[in-house]
Write a protein that holds these residues in place. Structure first.
Motif, PDB file in Angstrom:
ATOM      1  N   PHE A   1      41.723  16.765  54.033  1.00  0.00           N
ATOM      2  CA  PHE A   1      40.741  17.032  52.991  1.00  0.00           C
ATOM      3  C   PHE A   1      39.897  18.259  53.307  1.00  0.00           C
ATOM      4  O   PHE A   1      39.628  19.085  52.427  1.00  0.00           O
ATOM      5  CB  PHE A   1      39.835  15.812  52.791  1.00  0.00           C
ATOM      6  CG  PHE A   1      40.447  14.744  51.942  1.00  0.00           C
ATOM      7  CD1 PHE A   1      40.685  14.957  50.598  1.00  0.00           C
ATOM      8  CD2 PHE A   1      40.790  13.516  52.471  1.00  0.00           C
ATOM      9  CE1 PHE A   1      41.259  13.979  49.806  1.00  0.00           C
ATOM     10  CE2 PHE A   1      41.365  12.526  51.695  1.00  0.00           C
ATOM     11  CZ  PHE A   1      41.596  12.764  50.350  1.00  0.00           C
ATOM     12  N   THR A   2      39.461  18.399  54.560  1.00  0.00           N
ATOM     13  CA  THR A   2      38.603  19.533  54.890  1.00  0.00           C
ATOM     14  C   THR A   2      39.359  20.860  54.844  1.00  0.00           C
ATOM     15  O   THR A   2      38.783  21.889  54.492  1.00  0.00           O
ATOM     16  CB  THR A   2      37.973  19.339  56.271  1.00  0.00           C
ATOM     17  OG1 THR A   2      39.009  19.088  57.236  1.00  0.00           O
ATOM     18  CG2 THR A   2      37.004  18.182  56.262  1.00  0.00           C
ATOM     19  N   SER A   3      40.651  20.853  55.176  1.00  0.00           N
ATOM     20  CA  SER A   3      41.424  22.102  55.102  1.00  0.00           C
ATOM     21  C   SER A   3      41.865  22.410  53.685  1.00  0.00           C
ATOM     22  O   SER A   3      41.958  23.580  53.301  1.00  0.00           O
ATOM     23  CB  SER A   3      42.644  22.016  56.022  1.00  0.00           C
ATOM     24  OG  SER A   3      43.495  20.953  55.631  1.00  0.00           O
ATOM     25  N   MET A   4      42.125  21.360  52.879  1.00  0.00           N
ATOM     26  CA  MET A   4      42.535  21.587  51.492  1.00  0.00           C
ATOM     27  C   MET A   4      41.443  22.287  50.713  1.00  0.00           C
ATOM     28  O   MET A   4      41.718  23.145  49.854  1.00  0.00           O
ATOM     29  CB  MET A   4      42.875  20.255  50.824  1.00  0.00           C
ATOM     30  CG  MET A   4      43.324  20.375  49.382  1.00  0.00           C
ATOM     31  SD  MET A   4      43.732  18.790  48.636  1.00  0.00           S
ATOM     32  CE  MET A   4      42.123  18.000  48.614  1.00  0.00           C
ATOM     33  N   MET A   5      40.183  21.976  50.996  1.00  0.00           N
ATOM     34  CA  MET A   5      39.060  22.608  50.307  1.00  0.00           C
ATOM     35  C   MET A   5      38.329  23.565  51.234  1.00  0.00           C
ATOM     36  O   MET A   5      37.110  23.742  51.134  1.00  0.00           O
ATOM     37  CB  MET A   5      38.112  21.534  49.777  1.00  0.00           C
ATOM     38  CG  MET A   5      38.747  20.661  48.716  1.00  0.00           C
ATOM     39  SD  MET A   5      37.677  19.341  48.122  1.00  0.00           S
ATOM     40  CE  MET A   5      37.706  18.224  49.539  1.00  0.00           C
ATOM     41  N   GLY A   6      39.074  24.171  52.135  1.00  0.00           N
ATOM     42  CA  GLY A   6      38.466  25.048  53.115  1.00  0.00           C
ATOM     43  C   GLY A   6      37.801  26.271  52.522  1.00  0.00           C
ATOM     44  O   GLY A   6      36.862  26.824  53.099  1.00  0.00           O
ATOM     45  N   GLU A   7      38.248  26.742  51.346  1.00  0.00           N
ATOM     46  CA  GLU A   7      37.647  27.909  50.712  1.00  0.00           C
ATOM     47  C   GLU A   7      36.321  27.585  50.039  1.00  0.00           C
ATOM     48  O   GLU A   7      35.620  28.485  49.597  1.00  0.00           O
ATOM     49  CB  GLU A   7      38.613  28.482  49.668  1.00  0.00           C
ATOM     50  CG  GLU A   7      39.917  29.021  50.240  1.00  0.00           C
ATOM     51  CD  GLU A   7      39.695  30.221  51.127  1.00  0.00           C
ATOM     52  OE1 GLU A   7      38.740  30.983  50.861  1.00  0.00           O
ATOM     53  OE2 GLU A   7      40.463  30.396  52.084  1.00  0.00           O
ATOM     54  N   GLY A   8      36.000  26.318  49.915  1.00  0.00           N
ATOM     55  CA  GLY A   8      34.748  25.937  49.275  1.00  0.00           C
ATOM     56  C   GLY A   8      34.898  25.694  47.784  1.00  0.00           C
ATOM     57  O   GLY A   8      34.521  24.651  47.274  1.00  0.00           O
ATOM     58  N   VAL A   9      35.455  26.666  47.071  1.00  0.00           N
ATOM     59  CA  VAL A   9      35.709  26.529  45.633  1.00  0.00           C
ATOM     60  C   VAL A   9      37.125  27.026  45.353  1.00  0.00           C
ATOM     61  O   VAL A   9      37.655  27.870  46.083  1.00  0.00           O
ATOM     62  CB  VAL A   9      34.696  27.335  44.792  1.00  0.00           C
ATOM     63  CG1 VAL A   9      33.295  26.775  44.936  1.00  0.00           C
ATOM     64  CG2 VAL A   9      34.719  28.805  45.175  1.00  0.00           C
TER      65      VAL A   9
END
Length: 390
Positions: A40-48
């Protein structure tokens, strides 16, 4: 007291041997939680989300319309991937999932703007994907507003109006925007802090019910109680102690990763995080024991735990606010530990308010941890008399 402590220690050592022999425990307590955390943290690593595909139907094909398209492509969240000859073709592409939105600039738009005839520019966006639809709606609205403003600015400059007066005419009210606690609109910050704990609670529910159910399944229940001289409190404390320590290590490791390594904001401080992690683990184990006590069956108790954990994601209030739900659902939301974890985190850690402001949710977590007291007698009777039925 010393006798009970020694008995609990022997049961805890017995539980350690069970954990070591059964790989299911290690996968559900360590491997899968770590995989979920990094996923989960890497999937949304870009923030948006960035560079989401957008189409354009430019029937005007003038310098002004091409400038609008270039500005739209320059936005962080939008990327113009195709130009279509008609609205029908663009709509078909959106229905097939090739693009999330498209902008339609009809013929004569530039001429109408210059003549101040207020031409209509249309945009279509797919709200089946709520995050993509909302972000692209913002970009498309901004680009159409900028287009009309640039024409108005050029016209007023041609009439000799000074820049200050032009700005006051085009934007009479200046918006001073303050996004509290998450000014970056970072999806990772507000989603990973509820999704990952929710999955961890799911595993705690299941492992707790599974460990009690297997005592019946493998006919070890009477031996387990005999080690505590029939004292179910001592038996439960000894059995849950190794699991509690392992789950605490995983939860604290998650907190160190997201708040220490990824630097998620936590103005409430580290101590509140540690106390919240402890409360979450104990409340989840308490609910798992309570579910097994209500239905002393391996299959039924794990089914109840799975259902309750999955519903927790909807009832926590992170994706859809609880205040916007129907009144019965608002009342039901108080029965989910994840809801109280999320509220305590939001109030005391994320926003840095006093813990007294979240006292009711803290009390609810403590109540979940104490739920096994209601079913101790039933669990003891089940361990002594129930026969496992597959």
């Amino acid at each position: 007291m010393r006798k009970h402590i020694c008995q609990a220690g022997r049961i805890a050592w017995r539980e350690c041997r069970i954990l070591r022999r059964n790989p299911i425990y290690w996968f559900c307590m360590v491997v899968f939680p770590l995989m979920v955390m990094f996923f989960f943290t890497s999937m949304m690593g870009e923030g948006v989300p960035t560079d989401m595909p957008v189409g354009v139907v430019d029937n005007d094909n003038t310098a002004m319309s091409r400038q609008l398209v270039r500005r739209l492509d320059a936005f962080q969240t939008s990327r113009v991937v195709a130009r279509y000859p008609s609205v029908t073709a663009a709509r078909r592409a959106m229905q097939q999932g090739e693009i999330y939105a498209f902008l339609h600039i009809p013929r004569g738009t530039s001429e109408g703007l210059l003549a101040q005839r207020r031409p209509a520019v249309s945009y279509y966006y797919n709200m089946s994907y709520i995050a993509a639809g909302t972000l692209l709606y913002r970009d498309l609205t901004t680009i159409t507003t900028l287009g009309s403003a640039s024409v108005g600015m050029a016209t007023l400059q041609a009439k000799g109006m000074p820049p200050a007066e032009i700005q006051a005419f085009l934007q009479p009210i200046v918006i001073d925007l303050h996004q509290i606690s998450n000014p970056w609109t970072n999806y990772n910050i507000y989603l990973s802090t509820v999704l990952v704990p929710g999955v961890l609670m799911l595993f705690i529910f299941l492992v707790t019910a599974y460990s009690l159910g297997t005592e019946l399944k493998f006919k070890r229940s009477r031996q387990w109680l005999a080690m505590a001289d029939g004292n179910i409190v001592v038996a439960l404390c000894g059995k849950m102690l190794p699991q509690t320590l392992i789950f605490l290590a995983v939860v604290y490791g998650y907190m160190y990763y997201v708040f220490g390594v990824l630097a998620f904001p936590h103005p409430g401080g580290v101590l509140r995080l540690l106390l919240l992690g402890l409360a979450a683990v104990l409340a989840s184990q308490g609910f798992g024991i309570f579910a097994f006590g209500l239905m002393p069956s391996l299959r039924m108790s794990m089914s109840v735990c799975s259902l309750w954990a999955v519903l927790s994601f909807s009832m926590a209030g992170s994706a859809f606010p609880v205040a916007g739900m129907d009144t019965p659902l608002q009342a039901l939301s108080w029965l989910f530990p994840l809801r109280h974890f999320f509220m305590v985190y939001q109030i005391t850690v994320f926003n840095g308010y006093e813990m007294l402001d979240a006292w009711f949710h803290i009390a609810a977590l403590v109540a979940f941890a104490l739920l096994p007291l209601m079913v101790l007698r039933k669990i003891r009777n089940a361990m002594l008399t129930y026969v496992y039925i597959p």
